[in-house]
Design an enzyme around this catalytic site. Structure first.
Site, PDB file in Angstrom:
ATOM      1  N   HIS A   8       0.869  -1.181   0.000  1.00 16.51           N
ATOM      2  CA  HIS A   8       0.000   0.000   0.000  1.00 16.51           C
ATOM      3  C   HIS A   8       0.902   1.225   0.000  1.00 16.51           C
ATOM      4  O   HIS A   8       1.771   1.357   0.857  1.00 16.51           O
ATOM      5  CB  HIS A   8      -0.894  -0.003   1.232  1.00 16.51           C
ATOM      6  CG  HIS A   8      -1.663   1.271   1.428  1.00 16.51           C
ATOM      7  ND1 HIS A   8      -2.398   1.858   0.426  1.00 16.51           N
ATOM      8  CD2 HIS A   8      -1.806   2.056   2.517  1.00 16.51           C
ATOM      9  CE1 HIS A   8      -2.963   2.949   0.897  1.00 16.51           C
ATOM     10  NE2 HIS A   8      -2.611   3.092   2.157  1.00 16.51           N
ATOM     11  N   HIS A  56       1.333   5.633  -0.625  1.00 15.74           N
ATOM     12  CA  HIS A  56       0.746   6.961  -0.737  1.00 15.74           C
ATOM     13  C   HIS A  56       1.540   7.703  -1.814  1.00 15.74           C
ATOM     14  O   HIS A  56       2.007   8.812  -1.606  1.00 15.74           O
ATOM     15  CB  HIS A  56       0.791   7.699   0.595  1.00 15.74           C
ATOM     16  CG  HIS A  56      -0.025   7.041   1.652  1.00 15.74           C
ATOM     17  ND1 HIS A  56       0.307   7.076   2.970  1.00 15.74           N
ATOM     18  CD2 HIS A  56      -1.159   6.309   1.570  1.00 15.74           C
ATOM     19  CE1 HIS A  56      -0.582   6.397   3.665  1.00 15.74           C
ATOM     20  NE2 HIS A  56      -1.489   5.921   2.827  1.00 15.74           N
ATOM     21  N   TYR A 101       3.303  -2.737 -19.929  1.00 11.12           N
ATOM     22  CA  TYR A 101       3.743  -3.137 -18.602  1.00 11.12           C
ATOM     23  C   TYR A 101       2.651  -3.029 -17.554  1.00 11.12           C
ATOM     24  O   TYR A 101       2.601  -3.837 -16.628  1.00 11.12           O
ATOM     25  CB  TYR A 101       5.000  -2.363 -18.204  1.00 11.12           C
ATOM     26  CG  TYR A 101       6.041  -2.519 -19.279  1.00 11.12           C
ATOM     27  CD1 TYR A 101       6.725  -3.728 -19.416  1.00 11.12           C
ATOM     28  CD2 TYR A 101       6.263  -1.516 -20.208  1.00 11.12           C
ATOM     29  CE1 TYR A 101       7.630  -3.920 -20.445  1.00 11.12           C
ATOM     30  CE2 TYR A 101       7.170  -1.701 -21.235  1.00 11.12           C
ATOM     31  CZ  TYR A 101       7.845  -2.893 -21.352  1.00 11.12           C
ATOM     32  OH  TYR A 101       8.723  -3.076 -22.369  1.00 11.12           O
TER      33      TYR A 101
END
Length: 164
Positions: A47, A49, A74
């Site tokens: 995860h 940011h 890709y």
């Protein structure tokens, strides 16, 4: 070899298995469990940011069903189709419920106004897929407002048949 010299990579939350928790912030737990429970081959979840992926998640006019269009080979090979998951506050267990509701059809999701959550068979696969999503988000923002050539269905099918 994973390169964690990048500031964004250092802010990555990684979990190696559903039984071993290495996350520095517990809020990833429900998102991670949503992917582990619906994608049995998942060995790691990342995860981020990441600035560009988070910026993409803030746009009002992106396609919630496929919020990262097939711009490069890709992104198809490493990430696949990315769903936009509705906003919930950070740490809310509803994020995991929303991811579970996708039924394991997506290895990556983009949380509205938050950022990407990406699953892979191992930590390297998850990190490389997250990196590809992040870079494709950057390209999408750079190209915003320009006529863009996306991969065709035939090209995407060929990539899926050759690379899985």
């Amino acid at each position: 070899m994973l390169d964690f010299g990048d500031k964004e990579a250092l802010q990555t939350t990684c979990i190696s298995s559903p039984f071993t928790r290495f996350d520095r912030i517990g809020t990833i737990r429900s998102k991670r469990e949503g992917l582990y429970e619906t994608r049995p081959a998942t060995g790691a979840v990342v995860h981020l940011h990441a600035t560009y992926a988070t910026a993409l998640s803030c746009l009002a006019d992106i396609d919630a069903e496929d919020c990262v269009p097939p711009l490069t080979p890709y992104v198809i090979m490493r990430v696949g189709q990315v769903r936009l998951v509705p906003y919930v506050r950070p740490g809310d267990a509803k994020a995991g419920d929303l991811i579970r509701a996708l039924g394991g059809c997506h290895s990556a999701v983009l949380l509205v106004n938050h950022g990407p959550v990406v699953a892979g068979k191992d930590i390297a696969s998850a990190v490389y897929a997250a990196e590809e999503l992040k870079e494709t988000a950057k390209l999408l923002l750079f190209l915003r407002g320009m006529r863009t050539r996306l991969l065709t269905v035939e090209q995407m099918n060929e990539l899926k048949s050759v690379f899985g």
